[in-house]
Design a protein around this motif. Sequence first.
Motif, PDB file in Angstrom:
ATOM      1  N   SER A   1       3.137  20.681  47.728  1.00 41.22           N
ATOM      2  CA  SER A   1       2.551  20.599  46.381  1.00 41.22           C
ATOM      3  C   SER A   1       3.580  20.937  45.304  1.00 41.22           C
ATOM      4  O   SER A   1       3.412  20.581  44.149  1.00 41.22           O
ATOM      5  CB  SER A   1       1.329  21.511  46.261  1.00 41.22           C
ATOM      6  OG  SER A   1       1.751  22.846  46.259  1.00 41.22           O
TER       7      SER A   1
ATOM      8  N   ARG B   1     -14.058  17.355  40.376  1.00 40.70           N
ATOM      9  CA  ARG B   1     -12.595  17.260  40.474  1.00 40.70           C
ATOM     10  C   ARG B   1     -12.171  16.691  41.834  1.00 40.70           C
ATOM     11  O   ARG B   1     -11.223  15.919  41.932  1.00 40.70           O
ATOM     12  CB  ARG B   1     -11.963  18.643  40.269  1.00 40.70           C
ATOM     13  CG  ARG B   1     -12.093  19.146  38.838  1.00 40.70           C
ATOM     14  CD  ARG B   1     -11.324  20.444  38.660  1.00 40.70           C
ATOM     15  NE  ARG B   1      -9.915  20.243  38.926  1.00 40.70           N
ATOM     16  CZ  ARG B   1      -9.110  21.171  39.448  1.00 40.70           C
ATOM     17  NH1 ARG B   1      -9.583  22.358  39.759  1.00 40.70           N
ATOM     18  NH2 ARG B   1      -7.843  20.909  39.651  1.00 40.70           N
ATOM     19  N   ALA B   2     -12.866  17.069  42.894  1.00 46.13           N
ATOM     20  CA  ALA B   2     -12.532  16.572  44.223  1.00 46.13           C
ATOM     21  C   ALA B   2     -12.798  15.068  44.310  1.00 46.13           C
ATOM     22  O   ALA B   2     -11.986  14.308  44.862  1.00 46.13           O
ATOM     23  CB  ALA B   2     -13.349  17.314  45.277  1.00 46.13           C
TER      24      ALA B   2
ATOM     25  N   THR C   1      -3.374  17.224  45.078  1.00 47.02           N
ATOM     26  CA  THR C   1      -4.592  18.002  44.820  1.00 47.02           C
ATOM     27  C   THR C   1      -5.095  18.530  46.154  1.00 47.02           C
ATOM     28  O   THR C   1      -5.374  17.753  47.071  1.00 47.02           O
ATOM     29  CB  THR C   1      -5.678  17.123  44.162  1.00 47.02           C
ATOM     30  OG1 THR C   1      -5.121  16.516  42.997  1.00 47.02           O
ATOM     31  CG2 THR C   1      -6.883  17.956  43.763  1.00 47.02           C
TER      32      THR C   1
ATOM     33  N   ALA D   1     -10.120  13.264  42.435  1.00 48.08           N
ATOM     34  CA  ALA D   1      -8.871  13.248  43.212  1.00 48.08           C
ATOM     35  C   ALA D   1      -8.950  12.185  44.303  1.00 48.08           C
ATOM     36  O   ALA D   1      -7.975  11.468  44.559  1.00 48.08           O
ATOM     37  CB  ALA D   1      -8.614  14.622  43.820  1.00 48.08           C
TER      38      ALA D   1
ATOM     39  N   ASP E   1      -4.213  26.230  41.988  1.00 51.71           N
ATOM     40  CA  ASP E   1      -5.259  25.318  41.556  1.00 51.71           C
ATOM     41  C   ASP E   1      -6.005  24.678  42.734  1.00 51.71           C
ATOM     42  O   ASP E   1      -6.290  23.482  42.714  1.00 51.71           O
ATOM     43  CB  ASP E   1      -4.618  24.224  40.669  1.00 51.71           C
ATOM     44  CG  ASP E   1      -5.626  23.650  39.693  1.00 51.71           C
ATOM     45  OD1 ASP E   1      -6.665  24.302  39.467  1.00 51.71           O
ATOM     46  OD2 ASP E   1      -5.384  22.541  39.185  1.00 51.71           O
TER      47      ASP E   1
ATOM     48  N   VAL F   1      -7.903  20.178  48.179  1.00 54.61           N
ATOM     49  CA  VAL F   1      -9.352  20.423  48.184  1.00 54.61           C
ATOM     50  C   VAL F   1      -9.669  21.088  49.519  1.00 54.61           C
ATOM     51  O   VAL F   1      -9.325  20.559  50.579  1.00 54.61           O
ATOM     52  CB  VAL F   1     -10.120  19.074  48.095  1.00 54.61           C
ATOM     53  CG1 VAL F   1     -11.622  19.317  48.087  1.00 54.61           C
ATOM     54  CG2 VAL F   1      -9.694  18.288  46.866  1.00 54.61           C
TER      55      VAL F   1
ATOM     56  N   ILE G   1      -8.967  23.576  44.947  1.00 59.30           N
ATOM     57  CA  ILE G   1     -10.387  23.290  44.676  1.00 59.30           C
ATOM     58  C   ILE G   1     -11.203  23.784  45.867  1.00 59.30           C
ATOM     59  O   ILE G   1     -11.107  23.251  46.981  1.00 59.30           O
ATOM     60  CB  ILE G   1     -10.604  21.777  44.445  1.00 59.30           C
ATOM     61  CG1 ILE G   1      -9.775  21.323  43.228  1.00 59.30           C
ATOM     62  CG2 ILE G   1     -12.080  21.465  44.255  1.00 59.30           C
ATOM     63  CD1 ILE G   1      -9.832  19.821  42.962  1.00 59.30           C
TER      64      ILE G   1
ATOM     65  N   ASN H   1       0.208   9.953  44.362  1.00 62.83           N
ATOM     66  CA  ASN H   1      -0.814  11.008  44.278  1.00 62.83           C
ATOM     67  C   ASN H   1      -1.372  11.292  45.660  1.00 62.83           C
ATOM     68  O   ASN H   1      -1.902  10.391  46.302  1.00 62.83           O
ATOM     69  CB  ASN H   1      -1.992  10.542  43.423  1.00 62.83           C
ATOM     70  CG  ASN H   1      -1.754  10.817  41.973  1.00 62.83           C
ATOM     71  OD1 ASN H   1      -1.305  11.899  41.599  1.00 62.83           O
ATOM     72  ND2 ASN H   1      -2.040   9.815  41.146  1.00 62.83           N
TER      73      ASN H   1
ATOM     74  N   MET I   1      -4.080  13.461  47.950  1.00 63.49           N
ATOM     75  CA  MET I   1      -5.207  14.394  48.027  1.00 63.49           C
ATOM     76  C   MET I   1      -5.248  14.956  49.442  1.00 63.49           C
ATOM     77  O   MET I   1      -5.157  14.206  50.411  1.00 63.49           O
ATOM     78  CB  MET I   1      -6.513  13.662  47.746  1.00 63.49           C
ATOM     79  CG  MET I   1      -7.688  14.577  47.876  1.00 63.49           C
ATOM     80  SD  MET I   1      -9.163  13.653  48.236  1.00 63.49           S
ATOM     81  CE  MET I   1     -10.135  14.938  48.950  1.00 63.49           C
TER      82      MET I   1
END
Length: 252
Positions: free
Chosen positions: A96, A177-178, A102, A181, A119, A104, A121, A22, A24
């Motif tokens: 991505s 959400r941030a 994710t 993540a 998507d 941000v 953020i 994952n 970020m």
Amino acid sequence: MKAEIDAQALSASRRLIAAAGNIMVLTGAGVSAESGVPTFRDAMTGLWSRFNPEELAQEDAYRRQPALVWEWYQHRRALVAATHPNPAHVALASLSAQKPLTLVTQNVDGLHQRAGSRDVIELHGNLFADKWLDGCGRCDPAAAVPGVPPRCSACGAMMRPGVVWFGEALPRVARYRAEHAAETADLCLVVGTSGLVYPAAGLPGIAKDHGAHVIVVNPEPSALDQTADIVLRGPAGVVLPMLWDGTQAASA
Ligand code: BJW
């Protein structure tokens, strides 16, 4: 330019990206610099050079000098509308598509979305959105008057840019959400931010506290260098495509 970027740091970063489950990414104004969008703290050129951006990006300033602040945002809207995503935006959109990521951003320019990132953020809102200051809930813009903010034809409220000014809370869902993540990432890539503005600047620390590695990409020292495992000293539009190419090779 490529030769100036530390080769060992680059290889280590490629390995972390290849191994990450994952990712970020936290971006700031520097990611758009090579598109020709001035960074927030370097934004004041030409006619705007006598103003301090931190003083204009506040609700108090807008209430005191609405025409001035509105004009500043109109100027920036026109400037951003004339730009295009650069290789850094494109590299992130491409990453991505290959990895759980994710994105941000503190940026309000919409360039990540224009490069194809989905998507995204947006912690600090969007330059092209409008909202009402103390609106009646049924606001409807009256006929435009050049040089001043539009007003509601019913209650007289002023329109304002849909961005987050100093002293204002970040959009709740975006912040939640941030943070989520950051807590769940195993790699946090920080690109083009001075790391001075909170709560956004706290996200890499949250990620690190939860076990993530942190990579900073910035041609200049930043307040987040001390949180980083690796600092890649170079412009995002050069460094990110090198990382992504390397990741492709490493995972092949
Ligand atoms: C390159 C490059 C290339 C160049 N490649 N890189 C804790 C401690 C201290 C203070 C606070 C705290 N918590 C909160 C505060 C107060 C305040 C704050 O952080 N103040 C600090 C300045 C001290 N924070 C807030 O007020 C926030 N709100 C809040 O906390 O509310 C609490 C609350 C809760 C509940 C109810 C009510 C209130 C809100 C912050 C909003 C920030 N908004 C802005 C303006 C947006 C609209 C607009 O654009 O006009 O967001 S400020 C501005 O800074 C903008 C940016 O998104 C943000 C970050 O800037 P960024 O992106 O880092 O840009 P620069 O210019 O600083 O740096 C650019 C970097 O790029 C540099 O490092 C270059 O080297 C690099 N670079 N070329 C890669 N080619």
